[in-house]
Design a protein around this motif. Structure first.
Motif, PDB file in Angstrom:
ATOM      1  N   GLN A  58       0.812  -1.230   0.000  1.00  0.00           N
ATOM      2  CA  GLN A  58       0.000   0.000   0.000  1.00  0.00           C
ATOM      3  C   GLN A  58       0.840   1.273   0.000  1.00  0.00           C
ATOM      4  N   HIS A  59       2.151   1.149   0.220  1.00  0.00           N
ATOM      5  CA  HIS A  59       3.016   2.334   0.218  1.00  0.00           C
ATOM      6  C   HIS A  59       3.803   2.501  -1.082  1.00  0.00           C
ATOM      7  N   SER A  60       3.396   1.749  -2.108  1.00  0.00           N
ATOM      8  CA  SER A  60       4.013   1.889  -3.433  1.00  0.00           C
ATOM      9  C   SER A  60       2.891   1.985  -4.453  1.00  0.00           C
ATOM     10  N   GLU A  61       3.148   2.733  -5.521  1.00  0.00           N
ATOM     11  CA  GLU A  61       2.182   2.806  -6.614  1.00  0.00           C
ATOM     12  C   GLU A  61       2.930   2.759  -7.931  1.00  0.00           C
ATOM     13  N   PHE A  62       2.322   2.079  -8.899  1.00  0.00           N
ATOM     14  CA  PHE A  62       2.866   1.979 -10.251  1.00  0.00           C
ATOM     15  C   PHE A  62       1.879   2.602 -11.229  1.00  0.00           C
ATOM     16  N   TYR A  63       2.412   3.242 -12.277  1.00  0.00           N
ATOM     17  CA  TYR A  63       1.566   3.817 -13.326  1.00  0.00           C
ATOM     18  C   TYR A  63       2.179   3.510 -14.682  1.00  0.00           C
ATOM     19  N   PHE A  64       1.321   3.187 -15.649  1.00  0.00           N
ATOM     20  CA  PHE A  64       1.755   3.026 -17.034  1.00  0.00           C
ATOM     21  C   PHE A  64       1.553   4.334 -17.784  1.00  0.00           C
ATOM     22  N   PHE A  79       6.357   5.649  -0.740  1.00  0.00           N
ATOM     23  CA  PHE A  79       6.251   6.617   0.352  1.00  0.00           C
ATOM     24  C   PHE A  79       6.278   5.851   1.657  1.00  0.00           C
ATOM     25  N   GLY A  80       6.431   6.575   2.746  1.00  0.00           N
ATOM     26  CA  GLY A  80       6.483   5.928   4.055  1.00  0.00           C
ATOM     27  C   GLY A  80       7.556   4.860   4.114  1.00  0.00           C
ATOM     28  N   GLU A  81       7.197   3.705   4.683  1.00  0.00           N
ATOM     29  CA  GLU A  81       8.154   2.622   4.927  1.00  0.00           C
ATOM     30  C   GLU A  81       8.686   1.967   3.664  1.00  0.00           C
ATOM     31  N   SER A  82       8.012   2.157   2.556  1.00  0.00           N
ATOM     32  CA  SER A  82       8.436   1.478   1.329  1.00  0.00           C
ATOM     33  C   SER A  82       9.619   2.146   0.641  1.00  0.00           C
ATOM     34  N   GLN A  83       9.989   3.342   1.089  1.00  0.00           N
ATOM     35  CA  GLN A  83      11.121   4.014   0.451  1.00  0.00           C
ATOM     36  C   GLN A  83      12.370   3.156   0.635  1.00  0.00           C
ATOM     37  N   THR A  84      13.200   3.119  -0.393  1.00  0.00           N
ATOM     38  CA  THR A  84      14.380   2.255  -0.331  1.00  0.00           C
ATOM     39  C   THR A  84      15.405   2.796   0.656  1.00  0.00           C
ATOM     40  N   GLU A  85      15.364   4.078   0.916  1.00  0.00           N
ATOM     41  CA  GLU A  85      16.209   4.694   1.939  1.00  0.00           C
ATOM     42  C   GLU A  85      15.445   5.872   2.524  1.00  0.00           C
ATOM     43  N   LEU A  86      16.069   6.608   3.406  1.00  0.00           N
ATOM     44  CA  LEU A  86      15.477   7.800   4.031  1.00  0.00           C
ATOM     45  C   LEU A  86      14.241   7.505   4.874  1.00  0.00           C
ATOM     46  N   LYS A  87      13.221   6.808   4.317  1.00  0.00           N
ATOM     47  CA  LYS A  87      12.007   6.447   5.058  1.00  0.00           C
ATOM     48  C   LYS A  87      11.376   7.653   5.750  1.00  0.00           C
ATOM     49  N   LEU A  92       8.522  11.625  -0.805  1.00  0.00           N
ATOM     50  CA  LEU A  92       8.094  10.623  -1.765  1.00  0.00           C
ATOM     51  C   LEU A  92       9.315  10.260  -2.598  1.00  0.00           C
ATOM     52  N   GLU A  93       9.512   8.964  -2.815  1.00  0.00           N
ATOM     53  CA  GLU A  93      10.637   8.503  -3.633  1.00  0.00           C
ATOM     54  C   GLU A  93      10.133   8.109  -5.015  1.00  0.00           C
ATOM     55  N   ILE A  94      10.806   8.619  -6.033  1.00  0.00           N
ATOM     56  CA  ILE A  94      10.594   8.098  -7.388  1.00  0.00           C
ATOM     57  C   ILE A  94      11.613   6.971  -7.538  1.00  0.00           C
ATOM     58  N   GLU A  95      11.126   5.726  -7.513  1.00  0.00           N
ATOM     59  CA  GLU A  95      12.076   4.609  -7.637  1.00  0.00           C
ATOM     60  C   GLU A  95      12.392   4.308  -9.092  1.00  0.00           C
ATOM     61  N   ARG A  96      11.381   4.396  -9.939  1.00  0.00           N
ATOM     62  CA  ARG A  96      11.617   4.089 -11.350  1.00  0.00           C
ATOM     63  C   ARG A  96      10.774   4.972 -12.262  1.00  0.00           C
ATOM     64  N   ILE A  97      11.427   5.523 -13.282  1.00  0.00           N
ATOM     65  CA  ILE A  97      10.719   6.063 -14.448  1.00  0.00           C
ATOM     66  C   ILE A  97      11.464   5.469 -15.632  1.00  0.00           C
ATOM     67  N   TYR A  98      10.789   4.614 -16.370  1.00  0.00           N
ATOM     68  CA  TYR A  98      11.413   4.001 -17.544  1.00  0.00           C
ATOM     69  C   TYR A  98      10.490   4.158 -18.736  1.00  0.00           C
TER      70      TYR A  98
END
Length: 174
Positions: A58-64, A79-87, A92-98
């Motif tokens: 619930q702390h990650s979201e994906f969009y096409f 966001f929140g606990e799902s961030q790979t660092e900082l937490k 809000l962390e942008i983990e991937r834009i491809y």
């Protein structure tokens, strides 16, 4: 160019997500990395099990980014606990834009990026951050152009190789 639609990814989309995830990661990094490291990373990070777990979080979201019913790019935010660092709850962390290679330079990344900023604002985040490989000059200049500044570095492991990611952030003003 026709209108590109940004749409939230759900579990039913998992095979399409796996396909574009593997393809865009491979296109972006295969030239600069050993084949076996790439294979190991793709098998681990883009397995159906791993993607199911991430989509159910619930702390990650994906969009096409969708063009004529085809996924041509995607975004993953944490966001929140799902961030790979900082937490940091204020971030809000942008983990991937491809984006698929044939759509580079066509503003698809910018649309996905703007979606991430909109989500951050909706969540009242104070800043957005991300990690980007220092050798990925296209991505680094994209984020700088959008106002991000470097604040740290961290090590990203790809198979048996260690690479340096630049950590960048953008303070949001209301």
């Amino acid at each position: 160019m026709e209108t590109i639609e940004i749409r939230k990814i759900v579990l039913n989309d998992i095979e399409q997500l796996q396909k574009i995830g593997r393809q865009t990661f491979h296109d972006t990094f295969s030239e600069s990395n050993a084949e076996e490291n790439m294979k190991k990373y793709l098998d681990e990070k883009f397995s159906i099990e791993k993607l199911t777990e991430e989509l159910n979080n619930q702390h990650s979201e994906f969009y096409f980014a969708i063009l004529q019913d085809e996924a041509i790019g995607y975004l993953k935010v944490n966001f929140g606990e799902s961030q790979t660092e900082l937490k940091d709850s204020k971030a809000l962390e942008i983990e991937r834009i491809y984006v698929s290679k044939e759509f580079h330079g066509k503003k698809v990344g910018q649309l996905l990026y703007e979606k991430a900023i909109q989500i951050a604002r909706n969540k009242q985040s104070e800043y957005v951050w991300l990690g980007v490989w220092e050798e990925n000059h296209r991505a680094v200049s994209f984020y700088k152009k959008n106002g991000f500044t470097e604040f740290d570095k961290h090590i990203f492991r790809l198979g048996n190789e260690e690479q340096t990611d630049l950590m960048m952030k953008l303070k949001l003003t209301n």
